[in-house]
Design a protein around this motif. Structure first.
Motif, short mmCIF file in Angstrom:
data_model
loop_
_atom_site.label_atom_id
_atom_site.label_comp_id
_atom_site.label_asym_id
_atom_site.label_seq_id
_atom_site.Cartn_x
_atom_site.Cartn_y
_atom_site.Cartn_z
N SER A 15 0.86 -1.11 -0.02
CA SER A 15 -0.03 -0.11 -0.03
C SER A 15 0.83 1.31 0.01
N LEU A 16 2.01 1.13 -0.14
CA LEU A 16 2.86 2.17 -0.40
C LEU A 16 3.28 2.51 -1.82
N GLY A 17 4.11 3.48 -2.31
CA GLY A 17 4.63 3.67 -3.57
C GLY A 17 5.34 2.51 -4.20
N GLY A 18 5.26 2.75 -5.45
CA GLY A 18 6.09 1.38 -6.14
C GLY A 18 7.45 1.60 -6.67
N ILE A 19 8.17 0.97 -7.18
CA ILE A 19 9.48 0.98 -7.85
C ILE A 19 9.26 0.52 -9.30
N ARG A 20 9.51 1.35 -10.20
CA ARG A 20 9.43 0.99 -11.71
C ARG A 20 10.98 0.41 -12.06
N LEU A 21 10.73 -0.98 -12.65
CA LEU A 21 11.69 -1.70 -13.03
C LEU A 21 11.98 -1.77 -14.71
N THR A 22 13.56 -2.13 -14.92
CA THR A 22 13.39 -2.62 -16.46
C THR A 22 13.57 -4.01 -16.59
N GLU A 23 13.82 -4.74 -15.36
CA GLU A 23 13.85 -6.13 -15.43
C GLU A 23 13.48 -6.65 -13.94
N ALA A 24 12.95 -7.80 -13.77
CA ALA A 24 12.68 -8.35 -12.74
C ALA A 24 12.69 -10.00 -12.56
N GLN A 25 13.19 -10.29 -11.29
CA GLN A 25 13.17 -11.78 -11.16
C GLN A 25 12.09 -12.49 -10.50
N LEU A 26 11.47 -13.59 -10.83
CA LEU A 26 10.44 -14.18 -10.10
C LEU A 26 10.76 -14.90 -9.23
N ASP A 27 9.96 -14.92 -7.86
CA ASP A 27 10.10 -16.17 -6.80
C ASP A 27 9.10 -16.73 -6.64
N SER A 28 8.59 -17.36 -5.65
CA SER A 28 7.62 -18.37 -5.36
C SER A 28 6.21 -17.50 -5.26
N ARG A 29 6.45 -16.23 -4.73
CA ARG A 29 5.31 -15.38 -4.26
C ARG A 29 5.28 -14.12 -5.28
N GLY A 30 5.91 -14.19 -6.37
CA GLY A 30 5.57 -13.19 -7.54
C GLY A 30 6.79 -12.44 -7.83
N LEU A 31 6.83 -11.12 -8.18
CA LEU A 31 8.29 -10.26 -8.54
C LEU A 31 8.73 -10.47 -7.21
N ARG A 32 10.17 -10.59 -7.31
CA ARG A 32 11.05 -10.69 -6.15
C ARG A 32 10.91 -9.31 -5.39
N HIS A 33 10.86 -9.25 -4.13
CA HIS A 33 10.79 -8.25 -3.21
C HIS A 33 9.48 -7.42 -3.30
N ASP A 34 8.43 -8.08 -3.99
CA ASP A 34 7.28 -7.39 -4.02
C ASP A 34 6.38 -7.58 -2.66
N ARG A 35 5.93 -6.67 -2.17
CA ARG A 35 4.94 -6.58 -1.08
C ARG A 35 5.52 -7.74 0.21
N ARG A 36 6.78 -7.80 0.32
CA ARG A 36 7.14 -8.63 1.37
C ARG A 36 7.35 -7.79 2.72
N TRP A 37 7.10 -6.61 2.78
CA TRP A 37 7.04 -5.74 3.87
C TRP A 37 5.49 -5.13 3.96
N LEU A 38 5.05 -5.01 5.36
CA LEU A 38 3.58 -4.63 5.49
C LEU A 38 3.69 -3.75 6.78
N ILE A 39 2.88 -2.91 6.91
CA ILE A 39 2.62 -2.09 7.78
C ILE A 39 1.37 -2.57 8.85
N VAL A 40 1.69 -2.72 10.19
CA VAL A 40 0.27 -3.27 10.98
C VAL A 40 0.26 -2.08 12.16
N ASN A 41 -1.20 -2.05 12.68
CA ASN A 41 -1.22 -1.07 13.69
C ASN A 41 -0.91 -1.83 14.88
N GLU A 42 -1.52 -1.31 16.05
CA GLU A 42 -1.19 -1.60 17.38
C GLU A 42 -1.79 -2.95 17.53
N ARG A 43 -2.93 -3.29 16.80
CA ARG A 43 -3.47 -4.69 17.22
C ARG A 43 -2.88 -5.64 16.22
N ASN A 44 -1.91 -5.24 15.50
CA ASN A 44 -0.98 -6.13 14.57
C ASN A 44 -2.11 -6.57 13.18
#
Length: 274
Positions: A15-44
């Protein structure tokens, strides 16, 4: 007209801004480094622009072995460096939609920066490779994993589909409203709705389900303001409805390895049954 991959995007933090790439590697969850981080509130519980539109101000810039977070509306805040991967020093369980998964905590200064930037207590967490979060079973014959994305590893959008939608709007919108990973040029508007199996370069994907759109599409990614008349969602709902929801783009699954390049040819291999 030839179909061609015209843009690649990753969103390292959901839900934050994106990075535009010219090439990307795939892994088991999609494009590498895509949405691996998440912001959670005080209730997680996961946070997105749906409830916190000010997240639109948080932009992501590439950096060596990671990325920088920058608040576009508060230039006095120094940018925050975040590595592409976290370490398992501290863990906690977090909730994203109907899933509860364990996650690794970021450094304390990340939580402090985000809390100051968003004006509420929040934490930054990372999904490790040990987490098993899967695509919904009825669209997942190959047991495809997914990151902190809403439900699928990839989102595909056609440039001509956006152009067609904009032809109905008083104020055109950009691709950033729809947060695609894969953007292609060529073909008729919404031709991607008919595809099932397609190939980009040497990599084969499946378009498994239309993407139901939400209020996030109404948030201006530069001002953080919602459109007063809920555009473009209102217009989409007037002529692009499936199962009672406004649709735009296709949710896609794919293999766990491969590499994509902007400019790769896209070839449709099969179509959805009518």
């Amino acid at each position: 007209m030839t179909l061609q991959l015209s843009d690649l995007y990753i969103y390292p933090v959901k839900s934050l801004g994106g990075i535009r790439l010219t090439e990307a590697q795939l892994d088991s969850r999609g494009l590498r480094h895509d949405r691996r981080w998440l912001i959670v509130n005080e209730r997680n519980q996961f946070m997105t622009q749906r409830q916190t539109p000010g997240m639109a101000f948080l932009k992501v810039e590439p950096a060596y072995n990671g990325f920088l977070l920058r608040h576009s509306g508060r230039p006095e805040m120094l940018p925050l460096f975040v590595p592409f991967e976290a370490t398992p020093d501290k863990t906690l369980f977090v909730t994203i939609w109907d899933d509860m998964v364990f996650a690794w905590r970021a450094r304390p200064e990340c939580d402090e920066w985000l809390t100051a930037a968003l004006g509420q207590t929040c934490k930054l967490v990372y999904m490790s490779d040990m987490v098993c979060r899967t695509v919904e079973p009825e669209f997942n014959p190959n047991n495809q994993l997914v990151s902190f994305a809403d439900g699928y590893p990839y989102l595909l959008v056609g440039q001509n589909s956006l152009a067609e939608l904009n032809s109905h709007l008083a104020e055109p919108v950009g691709l950033d409203r729809f947060r695609p990973n894969l953007v292609f040029s060529g073909g008729e508007a919404f031709t991607e709705d008919t595809w099932y199996e397609f190939q980009i370069g040497e990599v084969t994907f499946r378009a498994v389900r239309a993407c139901a759109r939400c209020v996030l599409t109404t948030i201006n990614q530069h001002t953080g303001q919602r459109h007063p008349h809920t555009e473009p969602l209102r217009t989409l709902a007037s002529y692009r409805i499936e199962e009672g929801k406004a649709i735009f783009g296709q949710n896609v699954t794919g293999p766990a390895t491969g590499i994509l390049h902007v400019g790769d040819t896209l070839t449709v291999k099969s179509y959805k049954a009518l």
